[in-house]
Scaffold this motif. Structure first.
Motif, PDB file in Angstrom:
ATOM      1  N   LYS A  67      16.307   3.824 -15.004  1.00 56.15           N
ATOM      2  CA  LYS A  67      14.868   3.951 -15.179  1.00 56.15           C
ATOM      3  C   LYS A  67      14.208   2.579 -15.036  1.00 56.15           C
ATOM      4  O   LYS A  67      14.413   1.693 -15.861  1.00 56.15           O
ATOM      5  CB  LYS A  67      14.545   4.531 -16.563  1.00 56.15           C
ATOM      6  CG  LYS A  67      15.117   5.919 -16.799  1.00 56.15           C
ATOM      7  CD  LYS A  67      14.523   6.940 -15.844  1.00 56.15           C
ATOM      8  CE  LYS A  67      15.052   8.340 -16.143  1.00 56.15           C
ATOM      9  NZ  LYS A  67      14.544   9.345 -15.170  1.00 56.15           N
ATOM     10  N   SER A 118       7.933   0.650 -16.015  1.00 62.70           N
ATOM     11  CA  SER A 118       6.762   1.359 -15.481  1.00 62.70           C
ATOM     12  C   SER A 118       5.933   0.508 -14.522  1.00 62.70           C
ATOM     13  O   SER A 118       5.238   1.033 -13.662  1.00 62.70           O
ATOM     14  CB  SER A 118       5.873   1.846 -16.631  1.00 62.70           C
ATOM     15  OG  SER A 118       5.432   0.763 -17.427  1.00 62.70           O
ATOM     16  N   SER A 176       7.126  -0.699  -9.100  1.00 68.53           N
ATOM     17  CA  SER A 176       6.968   0.436  -8.191  1.00 68.53           C
ATOM     18  C   SER A 176       6.443  -0.048  -6.849  1.00 68.53           C
ATOM     19  O   SER A 176       5.789  -1.094  -6.768  1.00 68.53           O
ATOM     20  CB  SER A 176       5.996   1.456  -8.793  1.00 68.53           C
ATOM     21  OG  SER A 176       5.698   2.482  -7.866  1.00 68.53           O
ATOM     22  N   ASN A 203       4.435   1.912  -5.253  1.00 69.93           N
ATOM     23  CA  ASN A 203       3.068   2.412  -5.376  1.00 69.93           C
ATOM     24  C   ASN A 203       2.486   1.872  -6.683  1.00 69.93           C
ATOM     25  O   ASN A 203       3.037   2.117  -7.750  1.00 69.93           O
ATOM     26  CB  ASN A 203       3.046   3.946  -5.412  1.00 69.93           C
ATOM     27  CG  ASN A 203       3.375   4.559  -4.068  1.00 69.93           C
ATOM     28  OD1 ASN A 203       3.010   4.026  -3.033  1.00 69.93           O
ATOM     29  ND2 ASN A 203       4.078   5.681  -4.084  1.00 69.93           N
ATOM     30  N   TYR A 204       1.423   1.136  -6.592  1.00 66.20           N
ATOM     31  CA  TYR A 204       0.874   0.534  -7.800  1.00 66.20           C
ATOM     32  C   TYR A 204      -0.650   0.599  -7.760  1.00 66.20           C
ATOM     33  O   TYR A 204      -1.278   0.592  -6.706  1.00 66.20           O
ATOM     34  CB  TYR A 204       1.334  -0.925  -7.934  1.00 66.20           C
ATOM     35  CG  TYR A 204       0.862  -1.818  -6.808  1.00 66.20           C
ATOM     36  CD1 TYR A 204      -0.262  -2.615  -6.953  1.00 66.20           C
ATOM     37  CD2 TYR A 204       1.525  -1.839  -5.585  1.00 66.20           C
ATOM     38  CE1 TYR A 204      -0.703  -3.405  -5.904  1.00 66.20           C
ATOM     39  CE2 TYR A 204       1.085  -2.616  -4.532  1.00 66.20           C
ATOM     40  CZ  TYR A 204      -0.025  -3.405  -4.713  1.00 66.20           C
ATOM     41  OH  TYR A 204      -0.474  -4.167  -3.677  1.00 66.20           O
ATOM     42  N   SER A 263      -0.755   5.164  -0.783  1.00 62.04           N
ATOM     43  CA  SER A 263       0.619   5.502  -1.142  1.00 62.04           C
ATOM     44  C   SER A 263       1.615   5.193  -0.031  1.00 62.04           C
ATOM     45  O   SER A 263       1.339   5.367   1.158  1.00 62.04           O
ATOM     46  CB  SER A 263       0.720   6.983  -1.506  1.00 62.04           C
ATOM     47  OG  SER A 263       0.386   7.793  -0.385  1.00 62.04           O
ATOM     48  N   LEU A 318      13.732   2.613  -5.345  1.00 60.98           N
ATOM     49  CA  LEU A 318      12.277   2.553  -5.469  1.00 60.98           C
ATOM     50  C   LEU A 318      11.606   3.345  -4.352  1.00 60.98           C
ATOM     51  O   LEU A 318      10.558   3.961  -4.552  1.00 60.98           O
ATOM     52  CB  LEU A 318      11.806   1.098  -5.441  1.00 60.98           C
ATOM     53  CG  LEU A 318      12.068   0.272  -6.699  1.00 60.98           C
ATOM     54  CD1 LEU A 318      11.638  -1.176  -6.471  1.00 60.98           C
ATOM     55  CD2 LEU A 318      11.329   0.846  -7.900  1.00 60.98           C
ATOM     56  N   ARG A 319      12.229   3.319  -3.179  1.00 65.76           N
ATOM     57  CA  ARG A 319      11.695   4.082  -2.042  1.00 65.76           C
ATOM     58  C   ARG A 319      11.719   5.571  -2.356  1.00 65.76           C
ATOM     59  O   ARG A 319      10.748   6.285  -2.092  1.00 65.76           O
ATOM     60  CB  ARG A 319      12.517   3.787  -0.799  1.00 65.76           C
ATOM     61  CG  ARG A 319      12.130   4.595   0.427  1.00 65.76           C
ATOM     62  CD  ARG A 319      13.075   4.295   1.592  1.00 65.76           C
ATOM     63  NE  ARG A 319      12.739   5.086   2.759  1.00 65.76           N
ATOM     64  CZ  ARG A 319      13.158   6.330   2.982  1.00 65.76           C
ATOM     65  NH1 ARG A 319      13.923   6.943   2.072  1.00 65.76           N
ATOM     66  NH2 ARG A 319      12.807   6.968   4.082  1.00 65.76           N
ATOM     67  N   ALA A 379      11.643   7.007  -5.253  1.00 62.81           N
ATOM     68  CA  ALA A 379      10.621   7.291  -6.261  1.00 62.81           C
ATOM     69  C   ALA A 379       9.226   7.295  -5.652  1.00 62.81           C
ATOM     70  O   ALA A 379       8.373   8.107  -6.029  1.00 62.81           O
ATOM     71  CB  ALA A 379      10.700   6.253  -7.383  1.00 62.81           C
ATOM     72  N   ALA A 380       8.998   6.399  -4.686  1.00 65.76           N
ATOM     73  CA  ALA A 380       7.659   6.273  -4.094  1.00 65.76           C
ATOM     74  C   ALA A 380       7.310   7.439  -3.188  1.00 65.76           C
ATOM     75  O   ALA A 380       6.168   7.910  -3.175  1.00 65.76           O
ATOM     76  CB  ALA A 380       7.557   4.958  -3.322  1.00 65.76           C
TER      77      ALA A 380
END
Length: 216
Positions: free
Chosen positions: A63, A66, A69, A71-72, A77, A137-138, A140-141
């Protein structure tokens, strides 16, 4: 912004963050652009995350904090409107390079104005945390299932040999931004026409435009 006008010393993170904001605003004015700029603090955050990530038994279940990312904020996006992300990176304590993170091709391109500052092996070590965590991360994005992560386990790293060189540490951050913007707009070959004088001029323009943004 005074440090941008004289460029006598390496530029610190606060000034680079202003330059990032300036680049982000330029992206907002071009709705057709398929790229965006990550904050300079993104890479230090990734390095801190890597300590726990590398010791995790199951990377797919790790995890991320937060704030880490692709995307922030309210930016466009990744995977939808953006394919490439640019980010400045400080290496060797004083030298800045530009990174292009290609989310579609799963690769990192390094834009460096002075290849002599850091060896390829040292650069690989700097980028190892980023290259290994980016696939997750990709996912998740763009909403991919991390359990199906079989196509790529690590982003490839390539440093371009550019027809341009700047040996002044105080100008390396300016050179990094110039190279990132040229790369993003498919004009990278034009850097062969650049010299130190052009970088001083660019530094002045960045400083003036950033001050104008700050004043509203």
């Amino acid at each position: 912004m005074k440090t941008l006008f004289d460029c006598a010393n390496p530029i610190d993170m606060k000034v680079v963050e202003v330059l990032v904001h300036h680049a982000q605003v330029r992206c907002e004015y071009d709705s057709s652009a398929r790229y965006d700029f990550l904050p300079a603090e993104f890479l230090p955050q990734m390095e801190r995350e890597y300590i726990n990530f590398s010791s995790s038994d199951e990377n797919g279940k790790f995890k991320f904090h937060s704030g880490v990312s692709l995307n922030y904020g309210k930016r466009r996006s990744v995977g939808g409107a953006v394919d490439m992300l640019y980010c400045p990176m400080k290496v060797d304590g004083h030298h800045w390079v530009g990174l292009c993170i290609d989310v579609t091709m799963c690769k990192i391109t390094v834009l460096d104005c002075n290849l002599a500052c850091i060896s390829d092996e040292e650069l690989e070590n700097y980028l190892k945390p980023l290259a290994e965590m980016l696939p997750y991360l990709r996912c998740a994005a763009i909403g991919d299932d991390v359990d199906q992560l079989t196509r790529v386990k690590r982003f490839d790293i390539t440093r371009l040999d550019l027809p341009f060189m700047c040996e002044i540490p105080g100008l390396s951050s300016v050179a990094a931004f110039v190279l990132m913007e040229l790369h993003a707009t498919d004009q990278l070959l034009s850097c062969e026409n650049f010299d130190v004088g052009n970088l001083h001029t660019a530094a002045g323009h960045y400083a003036v435009e950033s001050l104008a943004l700050a004043s509203g």
